[in-house]
Design an enzyme around this catalytic site. Structure first.
Site, mmCIF file in Angstrom:
data_model
loop_
_atom_site.group_PDB
_atom_site.id
_atom_site.type_symbol
_atom_site.label_atom_id
_atom_site.label_comp_id
_atom_site.label_asym_id
_atom_site.label_seq_id
_atom_site.Cartn_x
_atom_site.Cartn_y
_atom_site.Cartn_z
ATOM 1 N N ASP A 1 0.853 -1.133 -0.016
ATOM 2 C CA ASP A 1 0.077 0.008 -0.263
ATOM 3 C C ASP A 1 0.915 1.159 0.110
ATOM 4 O O ASP A 1 1.855 1.200 0.286
ATOM 5 C CB ASP A 1 -0.889 -0.096 1.274
ATOM 6 C CG ASP A 1 -1.987 -1.150 1.199
ATOM 7 O OD1 ASP A 1 -2.155 -1.529 0.242
ATOM 8 O OD2 ASP A 1 -2.260 -1.586 2.446
HETATM 9 N N1 URA Z 1 -1.181 -5.969 3.710
HETATM 10 C C1 URA Z 1 -1.845 -4.847 3.689
HETATM 11 O O1 URA Z 1 -2.720 -4.668 4.528
HETATM 12 N N2 URA Z 1 -1.099 -3.743 3.199
HETATM 13 C C2 URA Z 1 0.065 -4.104 2.550
HETATM 14 O O2 URA Z 1 0.745 -3.068 1.746
HETATM 15 C C3 URA Z 1 0.673 -5.295 2.536
HETATM 16 C C4 URA Z 1 0.120 -6.348 3.048
#
Ligand code: URA
Length: 238
Positions: free
Chosen positions: A102
């Site tokens: 993310d």
């Molecule tokens: N899980 C998440 O919620 N976000 C990420 O960036 C990676 C794994």
């Protein structure tokens, strides 16, 4: 090297399309048209042309980046936000992130121009453990750790068994480590939200045997050939 692989590595076609090009008589090796699939070429000495144009396999690049927060895991953003590719300074090849972190998630991200490696690493059938550290709101107890380990009901179904352990408590927040063997969208945040502990900060600290050792946020290094080999073998379960 297989002629089909040589053509695919040049970036002009997939291996399947390369087979079609060969079968349709569009490929020549050292000036002689080849129409049988399964021919080998010597990448150092043979000259391969497709439709009369000489082609060359590109160097394959595998990078391990310590992604800082605020960078998108993509090549380009239509809204002009910074992407992980903006962090690469001396890489001429066009590389793509393997999976996604993310925007606000930090940590270990691989980038490559090897499509087959990318498929292998992201295919749901292959399970390379991914380790995350998450600061969450509230105090995580043993019941929470057990639930995370057994599986959490998300809207698309139960998560696979994972391992979870407590690392630290500070100011009413907990730092936990979670090792996942699957990669669903925003999985860590959704799992922790589902048990009432929203994530405040998230970092991927390891992928299989790879760690962020020696890499400050924003820094990257090339994977060693043996690391690529080992990851490939792990993903294949061999
Ligand atoms: N899980 C998440 O919620 N976000 C990420 O960036 C990676 C794994």
């Amino acid at each position: 090297m297989r002629l089909t692989k040589y053509i695919a590595d040049s970036g002009i076609a997939s291996r399947r399309r390369a087979e079609e090009l060969i079968a349709s008589g569009m490929v020549a090796v050292n000036g002689v048209t080849v129409t049988t699939v399964g021919v080998n070429v010597d990448p150092l000495h043979d000259k391969v042309s497709v439709n009369g144009r000489l082609i060359k396999p590109r160097a394959r690049v595998y990078l391990l980046l310590n992604k800082p927060g605020g960078y998108l895991s993509s090549v380009k953003d239509p809204h002009g936000r910074p992407t992980v590719v903006d962090l690469l300074k001396d890489v001429d090849e066009r590389v793509y992130p393997v999976g996604r972190l993310d925007l606000d998630t930090e940590g270990l991200l691989i980038l490559t121009n090897d499509g087959e490696f990318m498929n292998l690493m992201t295919h749901p059938r292959y399970h390379i453990p991914k380790t995350y550290q998450a600061w969450v709101k509230g105090i995580i107890d043993d019941k929470d750790l057990k639930a995370l380990g057994h599986g959490i009901e998300l809207e698309e179904g139960m998560t696979a068994p994972a391992s979870a352990r407590m690392l630290r408590i500070n100011n009413g927040c907990s730092l936990i480590e979670l090792v996942l063997y699957e990669g669903r969208k925003r999985q860590v945040k959704r799992m922790l939200k589902a048990i009432g502990h929203p994530v405040l900060a998230l970092k991927r600290t390891a992928l299989g045997f790879l760690t962020l050792q020696g890499l400050a946020p924003g820094e990257y290094r090339h994977l060693l050939p043996e690391e690529v080999k080992k990851l490939t073998a792990m993903a294949r379960g061999s």
